[in-house]
Design a protein around this motif. Structure first.
Motif, mmCIF file in Angstrom:
data_model
loop_
_atom_site.group_PDB
_atom_site.id
_atom_site.type_symbol
_atom_site.label_atom_id
_atom_site.label_comp_id
_atom_site.label_asym_id
_atom_site.label_seq_id
_atom_site.Cartn_x
_atom_site.Cartn_y
_atom_site.Cartn_z
ATOM 1 N N UNK A 5 0.830 -1.219 0.070
ATOM 2 C CA UNK A 5 0.180 -0.205 0.066
ATOM 3 C C UNK A 5 0.805 1.219 -0.071
ATOM 4 N N UNK A 6 1.855 1.278 0.731
ATOM 5 C CA UNK A 6 2.898 2.425 0.810
ATOM 6 C C UNK A 6 3.289 2.670 -0.314
ATOM 7 N N UNK A 7 3.662 1.783 -1.459
ATOM 8 C CA UNK A 7 4.113 2.027 -2.686
ATOM 9 C C UNK A 7 3.160 2.690 -3.588
ATOM 10 N N UNK A 8 1.704 2.393 -3.318
ATOM 11 C CA UNK A 8 0.742 3.177 -4.104
ATOM 12 C C UNK A 8 0.739 4.532 -3.587
ATOM 13 N N UNK A 9 0.778 4.686 -2.313
ATOM 14 C CA UNK A 9 0.821 6.215 -1.928
ATOM 15 C C UNK A 9 1.958 6.982 -2.474
ATOM 16 N N UNK A 10 3.061 6.388 -2.470
ATOM 17 C CA UNK A 10 4.287 6.925 -2.996
ATOM 18 C C UNK A 10 4.019 7.323 -4.443
ATOM 19 N N UNK A 11 3.518 6.443 -5.334
ATOM 20 C CA UNK A 11 3.401 6.781 -6.638
ATOM 21 C C UNK A 11 2.237 7.803 -6.887
ATOM 22 N N UNK A 17 -1.791 13.138 -10.989
ATOM 23 C CA UNK A 17 -2.764 13.118 -12.105
ATOM 24 C C UNK A 17 -3.058 11.622 -12.022
ATOM 25 N N UNK A 18 -2.388 10.637 -11.298
ATOM 26 C CA UNK A 18 -3.105 9.418 -11.214
ATOM 27 C C UNK A 18 -3.849 9.433 -9.834
ATOM 28 N N UNK A 19 -5.104 8.523 -9.740
ATOM 29 C CA UNK A 19 -6.011 8.460 -8.853
ATOM 30 C C UNK A 19 -6.357 7.068 -8.514
ATOM 31 N N UNK A 20 -6.489 6.644 -7.252
ATOM 32 C CA UNK A 20 -7.048 5.441 -7.094
ATOM 33 C C UNK A 20 -8.337 5.088 -7.708
ATOM 34 N N UNK A 21 -8.601 4.209 -8.167
ATOM 35 C CA UNK A 21 -9.975 3.509 -8.731
ATOM 36 C C UNK A 21 -10.663 2.446 -7.914
ATOM 37 N N UNK A 22 -11.864 2.189 -7.767
ATOM 38 C CA UNK A 22 -12.631 1.274 -7.251
ATOM 39 C C UNK A 22 -12.007 -0.190 -7.645
ATOM 40 N N UNK A 23 -11.973 -1.169 -6.703
ATOM 41 C CA UNK A 23 -11.329 -2.473 -7.207
ATOM 42 C C UNK A 23 -12.192 -3.482 -6.577
ATOM 43 N N UNK A 24 -12.376 -4.469 -7.325
ATOM 44 C CA UNK A 24 -13.467 -5.490 -6.849
ATOM 45 C C UNK A 24 -12.490 -6.248 -5.845
ATOM 46 N N UNK A 25 -11.210 -6.321 -5.914
ATOM 47 C CA UNK A 25 -10.572 -7.223 -4.985
ATOM 48 C C UNK A 25 -9.458 -6.553 -4.057
ATOM 49 N N UNK A 26 -9.668 -6.970 -2.800
ATOM 50 C CA UNK A 26 -8.843 -6.195 -1.783
ATOM 51 C C UNK A 26 -7.430 -6.418 -1.972
ATOM 52 N N UNK A 28 -5.925 -6.325 -4.845
ATOM 53 C CA UNK A 28 -5.516 -5.568 -6.377
ATOM 54 C C UNK A 28 -6.033 -4.211 -6.061
ATOM 55 N N UNK A 29 -4.915 -3.219 -6.153
ATOM 56 C CA UNK A 29 -5.325 -1.832 -6.135
ATOM 57 C C UNK A 29 -5.247 -1.350 -7.748
ATOM 58 N N UNK A 30 -6.290 -0.573 -8.275
ATOM 59 C CA UNK A 30 -6.162 -0.102 -9.448
ATOM 60 C C UNK A 30 -6.130 1.414 -9.460
ATOM 61 N N UNK A 66 2.380 -6.031 -11.922
ATOM 62 C CA UNK A 66 1.321 -4.976 -12.344
ATOM 63 C C UNK A 66 1.021 -5.064 -13.758
ATOM 64 N N UNK A 67 -0.313 -5.169 -14.023
ATOM 65 C CA UNK A 67 -0.670 -4.926 -15.456
ATOM 66 C C UNK A 67 -1.023 -3.517 -15.665
ATOM 67 N N UNK A 68 -0.370 -3.226 -16.875
ATOM 68 C CA UNK A 68 -0.521 -1.641 -17.295
ATOM 69 C C UNK A 68 -1.394 -1.705 -18.548
ATOM 70 N N UNK A 69 -2.432 -0.898 -18.788
ATOM 71 C CA UNK A 69 -3.054 -0.414 -19.905
ATOM 72 C C UNK A 69 -2.928 0.851 -20.330
ATOM 73 N N UNK A 70 -2.955 0.966 -21.558
ATOM 74 C CA UNK A 70 -3.114 2.533 -22.055
ATOM 75 C C UNK A 70 -4.572 2.547 -22.494
ATOM 76 N N UNK A 71 -5.073 3.868 -22.060
ATOM 77 C CA UNK A 71 -6.841 3.612 -22.319
ATOM 78 C C UNK A 71 -7.250 4.837 -23.147
ATOM 79 N N UNK A 72 -6.149 5.577 -23.801
ATOM 80 C CA UNK A 72 -6.547 6.717 -24.677
ATOM 81 C C UNK A 72 -6.461 6.150 -26.160
ATOM 82 N N UNK A 73 -6.383 4.979 -26.334
ATOM 83 C CA UNK A 73 -6.278 4.192 -27.688
ATOM 84 C C UNK A 73 -5.293 4.759 -28.724
ATOM 85 N N UNK A 74 -4.260 5.354 -28.119
ATOM 86 C CA UNK A 74 -3.021 5.807 -28.798
ATOM 87 C C UNK A 74 -2.237 4.839 -29.268
ATOM 88 N N UNK A 75 -2.173 3.671 -28.697
ATOM 89 C CA UNK A 75 -1.396 2.811 -29.013
ATOM 90 C C UNK A 75 -2.073 1.223 -29.529
#
Ligand SMILES: [Zn+2]
Length: 256
Positions: A5-11, A17-26, A28-30, A66-75
């Motif tokens: 969790x502390x790594x997420x806070x540091x990030x 401009x990154x924000x935490x999003x709801x996650x269904x799994x305790x 997994x942080x999104x 971690x899995x990383x996704x590009x969401x702007x459909x640029x790639x």
């Protein structure tokens, strides 16, 4: 590597401009939002760009990255762009990422050293520069075997599998196995065990079990020859060793 969790806070502090999003799994942080970077890799032009991304970060796991996704459909989602069909980016082979980041990296280091170079390469292509800015591996099994032969200092596919198998076992047990280097001795009697011990310090046995399973699951040739690119690299290796300031900020390999 294991993220907390502390790594997420540091990030989130470093990339506001990154924000935490709801996650269904305790476990997994999104995290989603904007990565706006400006970067000048050694010997490359400066690129400033902005991407919309989503990160799915497994907490407390030493096996899953971690899995990383590009969401702007640029790639585009094609292997040529190092994006899997599921949309997650191919940031590098698991062994390469582990070696690059060390045994206990932060999530921030993962983003800065693996995700940003990927996005830089995507922008590089979009701006019409030729080729790829960093060393690029072939896709699938061939790319992985190429990468692992290089990283483990071995020359054949079976040797790579033998080395990974040894890394899944306790030292005492592994030392009784035939040495992967081809010396015809037991691992415990060959200096090659020192190389494997370096890898042991980077990651737990469960990580190498996963790496080996992934390799075996691919439709892998028994002993692929080095790719043309690797042959070129081997041919140039003396020059590279004399010129160690040449750094390669990222190595991109596709893991389907
Ligand atoms: Zn040996």
């Amino acid at each position: 590597m294991q993220f907390l969790q502390s790594h997420v806070d540091e990030l989130l502090t470093a990339w506001p401009r990154l924000r935490r999003r709801p996650s269904r799994r305790a476990d997994v942080v999104i995290v989603g939002g904007v990565l706006d970077f400006s970067w000048v890799p050694p010997g490359r032009p400066a690129i400033t760009d902005t991407y919309q991304v989503r990160l799915e970060v497994p907490l407390f796991s030493t096996e899953t990255l971690p899995n990383v996704y590009e969401e702007g459909q640029r790639v585009p989602r094609t292997p040529d762009n190092h994006v899997n069909s599921a949309g997650n980016l191919c940031l590098g082979s698991p062994l390469q990422l582990q070696l690059k980041l060390g045994p206990s990296p932060t999530l921030l280091a993962y983003v800065d050293q693996c995700v940003i170079p990927f996005l830089y390469a995507a922008s590089w292509r979009q701006r019409g520069y030729a080729g790829y800015p960093f060393e690029e591996l072939e896709h699938g099994a061939r790319g992985l075997y190429d990468d692992y032969q290089h990283l483990l200092g071995l020359h054949t596919g079976p040797a790579v599998r033998a080395a990974l198998l040894a890394l899944t076992k306790r030292k005492r047990v592994a030392n009784k196995l035939p040495c992967p280097c081809g010396c015809a001795r037991r691992l415990g009697r060959c200096n090659y065990r020192a190389s494997l011990n370096t890898w042991r310090r980077l990651a737990p046995r469960a990580f190498f079990r996963k790496v080996l399973a992934q390799l075996l699951a691919l439709d892998a040739p028994a002993a692929p020859a080095p790719s043309a690119q690797r042959r070129l690299k081997l041919a140039n290796s003396k020059r590279c060793m004399r010129n160690p300031v040449v750094t390669r900020p990222a190595l991109v390999a596709c893991v389907p």
